[in-house]
Design an enzyme around this catalytic site. Sequence first.
Site, PDB file in Angstrom:
ATOM      1  N   ASP A  63     -23.276 -19.042  22.433  1.00 35.39           N
ATOM      2  CA  ASP A  63     -23.577 -17.864  21.607  1.00 35.39           C
ATOM      3  C   ASP A  63     -22.492 -17.642  20.550  1.00 35.39           C
ATOM      4  O   ASP A  63     -22.711 -16.889  19.593  1.00 35.39           O
ATOM      5  CB  ASP A  63     -23.666 -16.612  22.496  1.00 35.39           C
ATOM      6  CG  ASP A  63     -25.109 -16.206  22.764  1.00 35.39           C
ATOM      7  OD1 ASP A  63     -25.985 -16.578  21.954  1.00 35.39           O
ATOM      8  OD2 ASP A  63     -25.346 -15.512  23.767  1.00 35.39           O
ATOM      9  N   LYS A 102     -36.363 -18.618  24.357  1.00 35.49           N
ATOM     10  CA  LYS A 102     -35.255 -19.580  24.386  1.00 35.49           C
ATOM     11  C   LYS A 102     -35.555 -20.715  25.358  1.00 35.49           C
ATOM     12  O   LYS A 102     -35.318 -21.884  25.051  1.00 35.49           O
ATOM     13  CB  LYS A 102     -33.949 -18.858  24.756  1.00 35.49           C
ATOM     14  CG  LYS A 102     -33.463 -17.924  23.642  1.00 35.49           C
ATOM     15  CD  LYS A 102     -32.343 -16.989  24.084  1.00 35.49           C
ATOM     16  CE  LYS A 102     -31.983 -16.009  22.968  1.00 35.49           C
ATOM     17  NZ  LYS A 102     -30.991 -14.990  23.388  1.00 35.49           N
ATOM     18  N   GLN A 141     -27.380 -13.149  28.538  1.00 35.16           N
ATOM     19  CA  GLN A 141     -28.264 -12.341  27.691  1.00 35.16           C
ATOM     20  C   GLN A 141     -27.748 -10.899  27.626  1.00 35.16           C
ATOM     21  O   GLN A 141     -27.588 -10.243  28.650  1.00 35.16           O
ATOM     22  CB  GLN A 141     -29.706 -12.387  28.239  1.00 35.16           C
ATOM     23  CG  GLN A 141     -30.719 -11.669  27.389  1.00 35.16           C
ATOM     24  CD  GLN A 141     -30.916 -12.309  26.008  1.00 35.16           C
ATOM     25  OE1 GLN A 141     -30.983 -13.532  25.868  1.00 35.16           O
ATOM     26  NE2 GLN A 141     -30.983 -11.485  24.974  1.00 35.16           N
TER      27      GLN A 141
END
Length: 291
Positions: free
Chosen positions: A116, A49, A93
Site C-alpha cells: 500500500d 482486489k 484494509q
Amino acid sequence: MILSGKQIADQILDEIQEKIQNGSRKRPPHLAVVLVGEHPASLSYIAMKQKACEKVGIESKLHHFQSTISQQELTEVIQKLNQDPKVDGILLQLPIPDHLSQEHFIELISPEKDVDGFHPINLGRLLAGETGGFIPCTPLGIYELLNRGQIVTKGAHVVILGRSRIVGMPLAVLLAQKQGANSTVTICHSASFNIKALAKEADILVAAMGKAEFVTADMVKEGAVVIDVGINRVEDPSKEKGYRLTGDVSFEAVSQKAKMITPVPGGVGPMTVALLMHNTWKAFEQQCAKH
Ligand SMILES: NC(=O)c1ccc[n+]([C@@H]2O[C@H](COP(=O)([O-])OP(=O)(O)OC[C@H]3O[C@@H](n4cnc5c(N)ncnc54)[C@H](OP(=O)(O)O)[C@@H]3O)[C@@H](O)[C@H]2O)c1
C-alpha cells in the site's frame, strides 16, 4: 472526452499477468489481505482486489478477524506475515476499528511487504525520489492514468483538492518530481482561502476530498483535465440499494468544459486496484531476488 481508468487498468492487469506467466519464478506472488470487521465498503474493495489477484495470477489469502480483535492479537498476525517468506505483500484494509492504532499497524508492516506504500520509510523514499520503494496505489494509479492517457504533465499546473496521507499528499510529491511528471503542484485543503479560484487555475485538477459533487463547472478552466478520486454514497430512493455512487465532481456540467474527465465509477478506482497488483508483483520480484 472520458478518460477511462477501467480501460487503462485492464491493460496494466494484462501486462502483469503476462509478466507472471512468462516469468521463471518457482511460485506465484502472494498477497496477504488482512480485514478486521465487516465494513460493507471494505468488503466490496477486498472482493475487487482479490478478483484482480485471481485474474493476473497472484495468490491471495484473506485473513479476516472480528472487530473485537485486540491490538496484541493483530500485532502477532502481522508479525507472522512479516516473517513468512512466502508472503510478498501485506494489505491491511483501512479503516480499522478505533480501539486499534492505525499508525502502529502501518509502521508494523515490513516496508518490503508494504504494497500500500503507507509506511513512513516508503513515503520517505517517495520524497527522496528513490525508485525501490512502494508508492501508494491511488497516487501511482493517477500518475499512470495521466502518463498512459498521454496528458502532458511537464510544467503543467496541477491543483489537488485534499491532502490526505493516502491520496493528496503523496500525489503532490509524486507529480512534483523532476524525474517523472515534473509538474507545478498546488495542494488545497479545508483551510485554503478561495479554493474556487485556485481550482480554476489548474491545467490538471484532482479532486480527492470525499465531498460529493463539490467541484462545479465554474471551478474548472476550459480545456482542463479533471481527475475525480472521490467515492461518495448519495441517498437515492430510485436505486435498489437506496443510494448511488458519485465522485467529488459534478460530472455532467464539468464534462462540458473539461478536455478529459474520469468517471466514477470506472476512473481512478480500477487504477488503484491495478497498481496494487503492480506493487505486489514488484514486492514478489524483490523478495525472490533476495533468496
Ligand atoms: N478511487 C479510489 O481508489 C480511492 C482511493 C482512496 C480514496 N478515495 C476516495 O477519495 C476521497 C478522499 O479520500 P481520502 O482518504 O483522501 O479522504 P480524507 O482522508 O478524508 O481527506 C480529505 C481531504 O480533503 C480535504 N477537504 C475536505 N473537505 C474539504 C473542503 N470543503 N474544501 C477543501 N478541502 C477539503 C481535507 O482537508 P483537511 O486536511 O484540512 O481536513 C483532507 O485533506 C474519498 O471520497 C475516498 O472514498 C478513492
